[in-house]
Design an enzyme around this catalytic site. Structure first.
Site, PDB file in Angstrom:
ATOM      1  N   ASN A 177     -50.873 -35.506  -0.445  1.00  0.00           N
ATOM      2  CA  ASN A 177     -52.050 -36.375  -0.537  1.00  0.00           C
ATOM      3  C   ASN A 177     -52.182 -37.114   0.793  1.00  0.00           C
ATOM      4  O   ASN A 177     -51.248 -37.790   1.222  1.00  0.00           O
ATOM      5  CB  ASN A 177     -51.877 -37.365  -1.690  1.00  0.00           C
ATOM      6  CG  ASN A 177     -52.949 -38.453  -1.718  1.00  0.00           C
ATOM      7  OD1 ASN A 177     -52.688 -39.566  -2.145  1.00  0.00           O
ATOM      8  ND2 ASN A 177     -54.152 -38.141  -1.272  1.00  0.00           N
ATOM      9  N   GLY A 178     -53.319 -36.979   1.447  1.00  0.00           N
ATOM     10  CA  GLY A 178     -53.527 -37.632   2.727  1.00  0.00           C
ATOM     11  C   GLY A 178     -54.222 -36.694   3.683  1.00  0.00           C
ATOM     12  O   GLY A 178     -54.902 -35.744   3.275  1.00  0.00           O
ATOM     13  N   GLY A 221     -59.353 -36.029  -7.740  1.00  0.00           N
ATOM     14  CA  GLY A 221     -59.766 -34.719  -7.256  1.00  0.00           C
ATOM     15  C   GLY A 221     -60.166 -33.821  -8.410  1.00  0.00           C
ATOM     16  O   GLY A 221     -59.343 -33.534  -9.276  1.00  0.00           O
ATOM     17  N   CYS A 253     -56.653 -36.860  -3.071  1.00  0.00           N
ATOM     18  CA  CYS A 253     -55.966 -35.901  -3.929  1.00  0.00           C
ATOM     19  C   CYS A 253     -54.987 -36.698  -4.769  1.00  0.00           C
ATOM     20  O   CYS A 253     -54.728 -37.868  -4.522  1.00  0.00           O
ATOM     21  CB  CYS A 253     -55.206 -34.854  -3.109  1.00  0.00           C
ATOM     22  SG  CYS A 253     -56.246 -33.844  -2.033  1.00  0.00           S
ATOM     23  N   TYR A 265     -61.963 -48.840  -5.145  1.00  0.00           N
ATOM     24  CA  TYR A 265     -62.636 -47.732  -5.817  1.00  0.00           C
ATOM     25  C   TYR A 265     -61.736 -46.587  -6.253  1.00  0.00           C
ATOM     26  O   TYR A 265     -61.836 -46.105  -7.374  1.00  0.00           O
ATOM     27  CB  TYR A 265     -63.740 -47.193  -4.891  1.00  0.00           C
ATOM     28  CG  TYR A 265     -64.468 -45.977  -5.406  1.00  0.00           C
ATOM     29  CD1 TYR A 265     -65.271 -46.062  -6.544  1.00  0.00           C
ATOM     30  CD2 TYR A 265     -64.372 -44.742  -4.772  1.00  0.00           C
ATOM     31  CE1 TYR A 265     -65.948 -44.941  -7.033  1.00  0.00           C
ATOM     32  CE2 TYR A 265     -65.050 -43.629  -5.251  1.00  0.00           C
ATOM     33  CZ  TYR A 265     -65.833 -43.736  -6.372  1.00  0.00           C
ATOM     34  OH  TYR A 265     -66.498 -42.646  -6.854  1.00  0.00           O
TER      35      TYR A 265
END
Length: 494
Positions: free
Chosen positions: A131-132, A53, A27, A271
């Site tokens: 985020n996580g 996202g 995210c 990536y």
């Protein structure tokens, strides 16, 4: 709080055949304080973080006259948060936002799972964007429900709001500290009250978070590339285990958690992050180019051209070409306009698979020994399709060089990975994978080589690796409690 959320009917970007064999980004979070119409800056920041996202996005803001307002939408930022009619409903000098790809909770499209989440407390309202992934979320959720909490979503992130509501601390930042001490896993959180912007990273610093400055305002972001889009100055990274509380009086920093070894996600370098972002003063693009250099040193091959699998394989392919002396060429062309233009493809078109998104440059490929550089191999389905396309175009040989070690373990820290038995490297040796994919050769960068590429001259420290590399090594810095409870087998200690 005024909420302009639509109903539960999604308007989402279509899935592409090429994308089902990639690790999905986690995210992205973004927050601004001290700027007129802060939500407009947040929308721009979320647009820059769209790669993290594409399922949905949301913004919460606060205005002294109108109070808290929010908007949550399915689909791309550009299709929702660029409309004046919507952005006019999000006034005020403080706002936070989130772009989502579901890694926990429901995999279906449900608007109540879209962040940021908001809660009304005795000392005022607060919103959080996370985020996580919380690895003990199931246990926390059971405990909270037994004590009377009523959950509105299936997201692990909502646990933080409920833990804050039950805290006895006297301020929202203190309640957030209290709540996050109960949380295990990886988290970079951007939160807001009526007047304060808050940023927190977990003690291992698995997920990224950076601090920027724009005039008299302050910015928190998952990546530096989102600072660039609004013209903000990069100040520094939020440190692992650090909490910053930003208000009119400036930035207050504290370290409320017990210190732990830094375990930044190494796949951010490979990536996830945009190549124009940077971490620890190092360009992501340059790191990926250096991965290609190390890959060429470790795995040379006689060939005529080096081609990237676009777009994530491009910097590593450039590095491989430079180090090997084999000419670089664009042997595969990506259709940049694949997005929403194909709203209702027929079954016949869907069966064309990866060709909808990628096409081989036949005149360049015919008769050539080709090195294809890609960022990873997950299930291997896309790799086989690309190999078939190259052979159909007349390639004499196809050699794959992969810019990460074999992905043999799932990630539980905010990345959507398949179950372990569906990962090709979990069930096959490298040579077995080569035979399965039916290519002339298949080679991955070593874990030591990857560490050298990210700046660790001696490679990976076996006693204490500097990054989280669990998806390659199976060594999880935080035990995934919920997964272990449901039967996941950790790697046996040697």
């Amino acid at each position: 709080m005024s909420d302009t959320s639509p109903n539960d009917t999604p308007s989402m970007p279509p899935a592409h055949p090429f994308d089902d064999d990639k690790l999905k980004e986690e995210c992205g979070v973004f927050g601004v304080v001290g700027m007129v119409d802060a939500a407009n800056f947040v929308a721009l920041g979320l647009h820059a973080l769209q790669h993290r996202g594409q399922e949905a996005g949301g913004i919460v803001c606060h205005d002294a006259e109108q109070g808290f307002n929010s908007a949550r939408r399915f689909g791309y930022v550009r299709d929702n948060f660029t409309k004046a009619s919507l952005m006019e409903t999000l006034p005020g000098p403080i706002a936070i936002g989130h772009v989502r790809y579901s890694t926990a909770g429901s995999k279906g499209a449900v608007i109540r799972d879209v962040q940021p989440f908001f809660g009304e407390f005795s000392m005022g309202g607060a919103a959080i964007a996370h985020n996580g992934n919380i690895t003990n979320a199931n246990a926390l959720r059971r405990e909270l429900i037994e004590r009377g909490s009523i959950f509105q979503s299936s997201s692990d992130s909502e646990c933080i709001i409920h833990l804050m509501a039950r805290s006895l601390q006297r301020s929202i930042p203190e309640r957030m500290e209290d709540a996050l001490r109960r949380v295990e896993g990886a988290f970079s959180v951007v939160a807001m009250t009526r007047t304060k912007l808050i940023g927190v990273r977990d003690p291992h610093g698995v997920r990224p978070l950076v601090l920027g400055r724009l005039g008299d305002g302050w910015v928190l972001s998952s990546e530096t590339c989102a600072l660039d889009i609004i013209g903000a100055e990069f100040i520094r990274e939020i440190a692992p285990g650090e909490m910053v509380v930003i208000s009119a009086s400036g930035v207050e920093s504290s370290f409320p958690f017990r210190p732990k070894p830094s375990k930044f996600c190494i796949f951010e370098h490979v990536y996830f992050s945009r190549p124009d972002s940077s971490y620890d003063g190092r360009s992501v693009y340059e790191t990926r180019r250096q991965i290609g250099v190390e890959l060429a040193r470790e795995n040379p091959v006689e060939a005529d051209i080096v081609c990237p699998v676009p777009d994530s394989g491009t910097p590593a392919a450039i590095g491989y070409s430079q180090e090997s002396g084999i000419p670089y060429a664009m042997g595969i062309i990506r259709n940049q306009y694949m997005g929403r233009t194909f709203i209702e493809p027929t079954e016949q078109i869907r069966n064309m698979g990866v060709r909808l998104k990628l096409n081989v440059n036949r005149a360049l490929i015919k008769g050539k020994r080709v090195v294809l550089v890609d960022d990873s191999v997950v299930r291997g389905t896309t790799t086989r399709k690309i190999k078939d396309m190259m052979l159909d175009a007349g390639a004499a040989e196809v050699h794959f060089r992969i810019a990460s070690p074999p992905t043999a373990w799932p990630c539980f820290y905010g990345v959507d990975t398949p179950e372990r038995e569906k990962l090709l490297a979990a069930t096959m040796t490298e040579d077995e994978m080569r035979q399965h994919l039916n290519v002339n050769s298949l080679k991955f960068i070593s874990l030591d080589g990857l560490y050298r590429a990210v700046g660790e001259a001696k490679g990976r420290d076996k006693a204490c690796p500097q990054y989280c590399d669990a998806c390659f090594s199976g060594e999880y810095p935080v035990t995934p409690s919920d997964k272990v409870e449901s039967g996941f087998k950790l790697q046996a200690a040697e």
